[in-house]
Scaffold this motif. Sequence first.
Motif, PDB file in Angstrom:
ATOM      1  N   SER A   1     -14.212  40.897  36.719  1.00 47.65           N
ATOM      2  CA  SER A   1     -14.410  42.339  36.656  1.00 47.65           C
ATOM      3  C   SER A   1     -13.730  42.991  37.861  1.00 47.65           C
ATOM      4  O   SER A   1     -13.399  42.304  38.842  1.00 47.65           O
ATOM      5  N   PRO A   2     -13.545  44.309  37.829  1.00 46.01           N
ATOM      6  CA  PRO A   2     -12.962  44.984  38.998  1.00 46.01           C
ATOM      7  C   PRO A   2     -13.746  44.745  40.281  1.00 46.01           C
ATOM      8  O   PRO A   2     -13.159  44.570  41.347  1.00 46.01           O
ATOM      9  N   VAL A   3     -15.073  44.733  40.206  1.00 48.77           N
ATOM     10  CA  VAL A   3     -15.879  44.508  41.407  1.00 48.77           C
ATOM     11  C   VAL A   3     -15.671  43.094  41.936  1.00 48.77           C
ATOM     12  O   VAL A   3     -15.553  42.869  43.148  1.00 48.77           O
ATOM     13  N   GLU A   4     -15.585  42.121  41.045  1.00 49.84           N
ATOM     14  CA  GLU A   4     -15.352  40.743  41.478  1.00 49.84           C
ATOM     15  C   GLU A   4     -13.988  40.603  42.148  1.00 49.84           C
ATOM     16  O   GLU A   4     -13.853  39.909  43.166  1.00 49.84           O
ATOM     17  N   ARG A   5     -12.985  41.267  41.601  1.00 51.30           N
ATOM     18  CA  ARG A   5     -11.660  41.221  42.244  1.00 51.30           C
ATOM     19  C   ARG A   5     -11.716  41.852  43.632  1.00 51.30           C
ATOM     20  O   ARG A   5     -11.093  41.362  44.581  1.00 51.30           O
ATOM     21  N   HIS A   6     -12.445  42.954  43.733  1.00 52.56           N
ATOM     22  CA  HIS A   6     -12.577  43.618  45.029  1.00 52.56           C
ATOM     23  C   HIS A   6     -13.296  42.712  46.022  1.00 52.56           C
ATOM     24  O   HIS A   6     -12.883  42.593  47.180  1.00 52.56           O
ATOM     25  N   ILE A   7     -14.361  42.075  45.579  1.00 48.01           N
ATOM     26  CA  ILE A   7     -15.116  41.162  46.456  1.00 48.01           C
ATOM     27  C   ILE A   7     -14.213  40.019  46.916  1.00 48.01           C
ATOM     28  O   ILE A   7     -14.202  39.654  48.102  1.00 48.01           O
ATOM     29  N   PHE A   8     -13.442  39.452  45.991  1.00 47.60           N
ATOM     30  CA  PHE A   8     -12.567  38.335  46.337  1.00 47.60           C
ATOM     31  C   PHE A   8     -11.547  38.751  47.394  1.00 47.60           C
ATOM     32  O   PHE A   8     -11.341  38.044  48.384  1.00 47.60           O
ATOM     33  N   GLU A   9     -10.928  39.910  47.199  1.00 43.31           N
ATOM     34  CA  GLU A   9      -9.932  40.381  48.169  1.00 43.31           C
ATOM     35  C   GLU A   9     -10.568  40.612  49.526  1.00 43.31           C
ATOM     36  O   GLU A   9     -10.012  40.233  50.569  1.00 43.31           O
ATOM     37  N   GLU A  10     -11.737  41.228  49.526  1.00 41.60           N
ATOM     38  CA  GLU A  10     -12.420  41.531  50.786  1.00 41.60           C
ATOM     39  C   GLU A  10     -12.781  40.253  51.542  1.00 41.60           C
ATOM     40  O   GLU A  10     -12.606  40.157  52.766  1.00 41.60           O
ATOM     41  N   GLU A  11     -13.274  39.259  50.814  1.00 41.34           N
ATOM     42  CA  GLU A  11     -13.674  38.008  51.456  1.00 41.34           C
ATOM     43  C   GLU A  11     -12.465  37.228  51.960  1.00 41.34           C
ATOM     44  O   GLU A  11     -12.521  36.592  53.014  1.00 41.34           O
ATOM     45  N   CYS A  12     -11.372  37.260  51.216  1.00 41.47           N
ATOM     46  CA  CYS A  12     -10.149  36.585  51.670  1.00 41.47           C
ATOM     47  C   CYS A  12      -9.641  37.209  52.969  1.00 41.47           C
ATOM     48  O   CYS A  12      -9.208  36.500  53.886  1.00 41.47           O
TER      49      CYS A  12
END
Length: 394
Positions: free
Chosen positions: A70-81
């Motif tokens: 989902s868009p939120v999951e993509r955002h979380i992944f980018e933020e954590e990376c």
Amino acid sequence: MDLSYSPEEQAFQAEVRGFLATHLPEHISSAVRAGGELSKEIMEEWHALLNAQGWLATTWPTTFGGPGWSPVERHIFEEECCRAYAPRIVPFGVSMLGPVLQKFGSKAQQDHYLPRVLDGTDWWCQGYSEPGAGSDLASLKTRAVRDGDHYVINGQKTWTTLGQHADWIFCLCRTDPEAKPQAGISFILVDLNTPGIEMRPIKLIEGGHEVNEVFFTDVRVPVGNLVGEENKGWTIAKYLLTHERTGIAGVGFSIQALEEVKALARKLRRGGRPLIEDPLFAARLARVEVDLEAMKITNLRMLFQAQKQGAPGPETSILKIKGTLINQELRDLARRALGPMAAPTGVASESNLLFGPPDTGNNAARYFNNRKTSIFGGSNEIQRNILTKTMLEL
């Protein structure tokens, strides 16, 4: 955990953090943290680790080998990376060509090229800009003339990022010189090992080599490398640019850069007190933090809209404008905080320069390199024109 996320999203955030803690090699995160130039080997190693996890093509649906996030999951992944100092995923094959082939490519093209993007067999670069045809891309002059089962390409591309590492280039070529500018362009895939192609490095203001110019002289390309319909490449070009402009926003990288600037301002002292307590500096820092928070929310809204519509819309120009201005402001704040310590030293690369930590090493190189972000991907002035025409209907 971020309590603003749902329990399911917090669980996903924990999963991403656990993966990064166990799978991100120390030599890779250290290279990113140092702000130095990343080698192709490091970038390929990180891509391979993500692909093995099924997390490389974050925007791809599961039908094409993506995670279907989902868009939120993509955002979380980018933020954590970003928080873990993982390298930026090189976007040309994964975030640009991949979505284009999924929407416009033939079944044969999808079956052949998409797996090779994921497993690293092919490294792609982008052949859009030309001398005299950058933001005014529709005025491009590179010609592709049909000759039996081939196109013969002649012309020049410039500002080809990381082209020195690439195996393939996706190009916009003029296939009908008599048509209106946008109506006579085609989207063609070109093997860079084809005879007649020469790539020359371009040195940037900070001394780095991340971009190139590419010359095509009687380059013969199979007609099967045409994506979509002949003379309909402008539609594909606009579709790809919306994905590029969304990525240029770099929300996760800016969040990390903001934290680094704050940490720097807490350590450095002016007039006997921490710089972060200086009213003028604190005001600029607060302003960019507010802008970044607003862009973060806007980015999520647009990702949700893209998920419904299948592609981002022209409103991604907002992200491109604000994202690059925020990045430049963060670089300038780091430069001002460091003062004389920000004197030019070293060379860095695009994979780190735009969003790397504002420490004393390579800070000047990052600052100088980051001046280009308001120009590439369509200058900010062009983005304002797009918004005026498509959203305000003026």
